[in-house]
Scaffold this motif. Structure first.
Motif, PDB file in Angstrom:
ATOM      1  N   GLY A   1       0.799  -1.219   0.000  1.00  0.00           N
ATOM      2  CA  GLY A   1       0.000   0.000   0.000  1.00  0.00           C
ATOM      3  C   GLY A   1       0.831   1.268   0.000  1.00  0.00           C
ATOM      4  N   LYS A   2       0.588   2.093  -0.981  1.00  0.00           N
ATOM      5  CA  LYS A   2       1.225   3.401  -1.085  1.00  0.00           C
ATOM      6  C   LYS A   2       0.436   4.211  -2.099  1.00  0.00           C
ATOM      7  N   ALA A   3       0.742   5.484  -2.229  1.00  0.00           N
ATOM      8  CA  ALA A   3       0.034   6.325  -3.187  1.00  0.00           C
ATOM      9  C   ALA A   3       0.204   5.760  -4.593  1.00  0.00           C
ATOM     10  N   GLY A   4      -0.883   5.725  -5.341  1.00  0.00           N
ATOM     11  CA  GLY A   4      -0.825   5.228  -6.715  1.00  0.00           C
ATOM     12  C   GLY A   4      -0.796   3.717  -6.815  1.00  0.00           C
ATOM     13  N   ASP A   5      -1.186   3.010  -5.741  1.00  0.00           N
ATOM     14  CA  ASP A   5      -1.155   1.541  -5.765  1.00  0.00           C
ATOM     15  C   ASP A   5      -2.398   0.952  -6.432  1.00  0.00           C
ATOM     16  N   GLY A   6      -3.314   1.809  -6.848  1.00  0.00           N
ATOM     17  CA  GLY A   6      -4.515   1.327  -7.520  1.00  0.00           C
ATOM     18  C   GLY A   6      -5.451   0.573  -6.608  1.00  0.00           C
ATOM     19  N   GLY A   7      -5.338   0.779  -5.305  1.00  0.00           N
ATOM     20  CA  GLY A   7      -6.228   0.104  -4.364  1.00  0.00           C
ATOM     21  C   GLY A   7      -5.712  -1.228  -3.866  1.00  0.00           C
ATOM     22  N   ILE A   8      -4.529  -1.618  -4.271  1.00  0.00           N
ATOM     23  CA  ILE A   8      -3.939  -2.871  -3.790  1.00  0.00           C
ATOM     24  C   ILE A   8      -3.078  -2.545  -2.573  1.00  0.00           C
ATOM     25  N   ASP A   9      -3.438  -3.121  -1.422  1.00  0.00           N
ATOM     26  CA  ASP A   9      -2.675  -2.863  -0.197  1.00  0.00           C
ATOM     27  C   ASP A   9      -1.638  -3.932   0.091  1.00  0.00           C
ATOM     28  N   GLY A  10      -1.815  -5.105  -0.515  1.00  0.00           N
ATOM     29  CA  GLY A  10      -0.851  -6.160  -0.264  1.00  0.00           C
ATOM     30  C   GLY A  10      -1.080  -7.372  -1.139  1.00  0.00           C
ATOM     31  N   VAL A  11      -0.114  -8.278  -1.053  1.00  0.00           N
ATOM     32  CA  VAL A  11      -0.153  -9.504  -1.826  1.00  0.00           C
ATOM     33  C   VAL A  11       0.359 -10.648  -0.957  1.00  0.00           C
TER      34      VAL A  11
ATOM     35  N   SER B   1      -3.359 -27.256   1.692  1.00  0.00           N
ATOM     36  CA  SER B   1      -2.871 -28.614   1.956  1.00  0.00           C
ATOM     37  C   SER B   1      -1.419 -28.833   1.547  1.00  0.00           C
ATOM     38  N   GLY B   2      -0.646 -27.786   1.458  1.00  0.00           N
ATOM     39  CA  GLY B   2       0.771 -27.905   1.145  1.00  0.00           C
ATOM     40  C   GLY B   2       1.090 -28.187  -0.316  1.00  0.00           C
ATOM     41  N   PHE B   3       0.046 -28.319  -1.156  1.00  0.00           N
ATOM     42  CA  PHE B   3       0.274 -28.647  -2.563  1.00  0.00           C
ATOM     43  C   PHE B   3      -0.118 -27.522  -3.505  1.00  0.00           C
ATOM     44  N   LEU B   4      -1.283 -26.998  -3.303  1.00  0.00           N
ATOM     45  CA  LEU B   4      -1.841 -26.007  -4.210  1.00  0.00           C
ATOM     46  C   LEU B   4      -1.640 -24.614  -3.628  1.00  0.00           C
ATOM     47  N   SER B   5      -1.226 -23.674  -4.464  1.00  0.00           N
ATOM     48  CA  SER B   5      -1.075 -22.301  -3.982  1.00  0.00           C
ATOM     49  C   SER B   5      -1.531 -21.333  -5.064  1.00  0.00           C
ATOM     50  N   PHE B   6      -1.981 -20.165  -4.631  1.00  0.00           N
ATOM     51  CA  PHE B   6      -2.371 -19.146  -5.588  1.00  0.00           C
ATOM     52  C   PHE B   6      -2.155 -17.769  -4.982  1.00  0.00           C
ATOM     53  N   HIS B   7      -1.860 -16.813  -5.848  1.00  0.00           N
ATOM     54  CA  HIS B   7      -1.611 -15.442  -5.435  1.00  0.00           C
ATOM     55  C   HIS B   7      -2.930 -14.760  -5.088  1.00  0.00           C
ATOM     56  N   VAL B   8      -2.900 -13.980  -4.012  1.00  0.00           N
ATOM     57  CA  VAL B   8      -4.066 -13.232  -3.567  1.00  0.00           C
ATOM     58  C   VAL B   8      -3.644 -11.784  -3.342  1.00  0.00           C
ATOM     59  N   LEU B   9      -4.399 -10.863  -3.919  1.00  0.00           N
ATOM     60  CA  LEU B   9      -4.197  -9.441  -3.647  1.00  0.00           C
ATOM     61  C   LEU B   9      -5.235  -9.035  -2.610  1.00  0.00           C
ATOM     62  N   PHE B  10      -4.836  -8.162  -1.681  1.00  0.00           N
ATOM     63  CA  PHE B  10      -5.817  -7.741  -0.679  1.00  0.00           C
ATOM     64  C   PHE B  10      -5.877  -6.229  -0.554  1.00  0.00           C
ATOM     65  N   GLN B  11      -7.054  -5.787  -0.109  1.00  0.00           N
ATOM     66  CA  GLN B  11      -7.287  -4.376   0.161  1.00  0.00           C
ATOM     67  C   GLN B  11      -7.877  -4.264   1.561  1.00  0.00           C
ATOM     68  N   CYS B  12      -7.464  -3.225   2.289  1.00  0.00           N
ATOM     69  CA  CYS B  12      -7.909  -3.000   3.667  1.00  0.00           C
ATOM     70  C   CYS B  12      -8.619  -1.655   3.762  1.00  0.00           C
ATOM     71  N   LYS B  13      -9.762  -1.631   4.427  1.00  0.00           N
ATOM     72  CA  LYS B  13     -10.498  -0.381   4.635  1.00  0.00           C
ATOM     73  C   LYS B  13     -10.950  -0.301   6.089  1.00  0.00           C
TER      74      LYS B  13
ATOM     75  N   ALA C   1      -8.338  -3.020 -10.250  1.00  0.00           N
ATOM     76  CA  ALA C   1      -6.916  -2.953  -9.886  1.00  0.00           C
ATOM     77  C   ALA C   1      -6.267  -4.338  -9.918  1.00  0.00           C
ATOM     78  N   MET C   2      -7.059  -5.378  -9.681  1.00  0.00           N
ATOM     79  CA  MET C   2      -6.557  -6.754  -9.702  1.00  0.00           C
ATOM     80  C   MET C   2      -6.326  -7.259 -11.122  1.00  0.00           C
ATOM     81  N   GLN C   3      -7.033  -6.685 -12.087  1.00  0.00           N
ATOM     82  CA  GLN C   3      -7.071  -7.175 -13.467  1.00  0.00           C
ATOM     83  C   GLN C   3      -5.683  -7.496 -14.011  1.00  0.00           C
ATOM     84  N   GLY C   4      -5.499  -8.739 -14.445  1.00  0.00           N
ATOM     85  CA  GLY C   4      -4.250  -9.175 -15.044  1.00  0.00           C
ATOM     86  C   GLY C   4      -3.136  -9.456 -14.052  1.00  0.00           C
ATOM     87  N   ARG C   5      -3.393  -9.253 -12.765  1.00  0.00           N
ATOM     88  CA  ARG C   5      -2.339  -9.456 -11.758  1.00  0.00           C
ATOM     89  C   ARG C   5      -2.571 -10.701 -10.909  1.00  0.00           C
ATOM     90  N   THR C   6      -3.827 -11.123 -10.794  1.00  0.00           N
ATOM     91  CA  THR C   6      -4.154 -12.286  -9.977  1.00  0.00           C
ATOM     92  C   THR C   6      -5.559 -12.763 -10.316  1.00  0.00           C
TER      93      THR C   6
END
Length: 198
Positions: free
Chosen positions: A84-94, A100-112, A129-134
């Motif tokens: 999270g910073k200015a110009g982050d497009g609403g994405i505060d973190g990733v 189950s230790g096998f499958l993983s996927f990227h998650v973007l999060f926003q906090c309000k 803001a997530m489009q094309g990133r996750t």
């Protein structure tokens, strides 16, 4: 919960007195102690819940983002970063959610930090803001979500966004014991009937 109590004016002795006075009017006096305990437990639940919610609302935005980072790490996410910073497009973190230790996927999060409700347009903005990133998003708020926001988060054909409202956030912090101490109290009762059988 929509019930609001003033924590600064909450007096346990007055609560007990009010419960006992109210129970005097009931027909079954044997139930009074159990009902009094139930009312006191409900009020204690309201008190810590409201106090924690008030504390969350008083956090600086960056501190709230770091809390979300810690919450996700404690919930099993790996490589959680606050962006999270200015110009982050609403994405505060990733972070990376691992299943189950096998499958993983990227998650973007926003906090309000909100007292009100998050709208459908805010969910759409986050998805943009997530489009094309996750393929997955997580929206965490101290407030609530409107009915339209709930529908938008799970709209067909759009990347899904999981929602955590203030109630769920407070309960999850309690479960993980993040900023919450749980004290168990021992209750000892004398069984008089046992002594008569000696």
């Amino acid at each position: 919960m929509s019930t609001s109590i003033n924590l600064d004016k909450l007096d346990a002795k007055e609560i007990v007195k009010a419960v006992r006075d109210g129970d005097k009017n009931k027909a079954a006096p044997s139930d009074a102690p159990d009902e009094a305990v139930g009312v006191i437990e409900t009020l204690e639940e309201l008190a810590w819940h409201q106090q924690l919610h008030k504390t969350l609302l008083s956090l600086e935005p960056s501190a709230f983002e770091r809390l979300a980072q810690r919450l996700l790490r404690e919930s099993g996410f790996i490589q959680v970063q606050v962006t999270g910073k200015a110009g982050d497009g609403g994405i505060d973190g990733v972070g990376i959610a691992r299943i189950s230790g096998f499958l993983s996927f990227h998650v973007l999060f926003q906090c309000k930090r909100y007292q009100g409700a998050v709208s459908a347009s805010q969910i759409r903005d986050f998805r943009g803001a997530m489009q094309g990133r996750t393929d997955k998003g997580l929206f965490i708020t101290t407030g609530t979500f409107t009915r339209d926001a709930l529908k938008e988060a799970t709209r067909d054909g759009a990347p899904p966004i999981d929602l955590i409202d203030g109630e769920q956030l407070v309960q999850r912090l309690k479960e993980l014991r993040l900023g919450v101490k749980i004290t168990m109290i021992e209750s000892v009762e004398v069984d008089s009937d046992w002594f008569t059988k000696i």
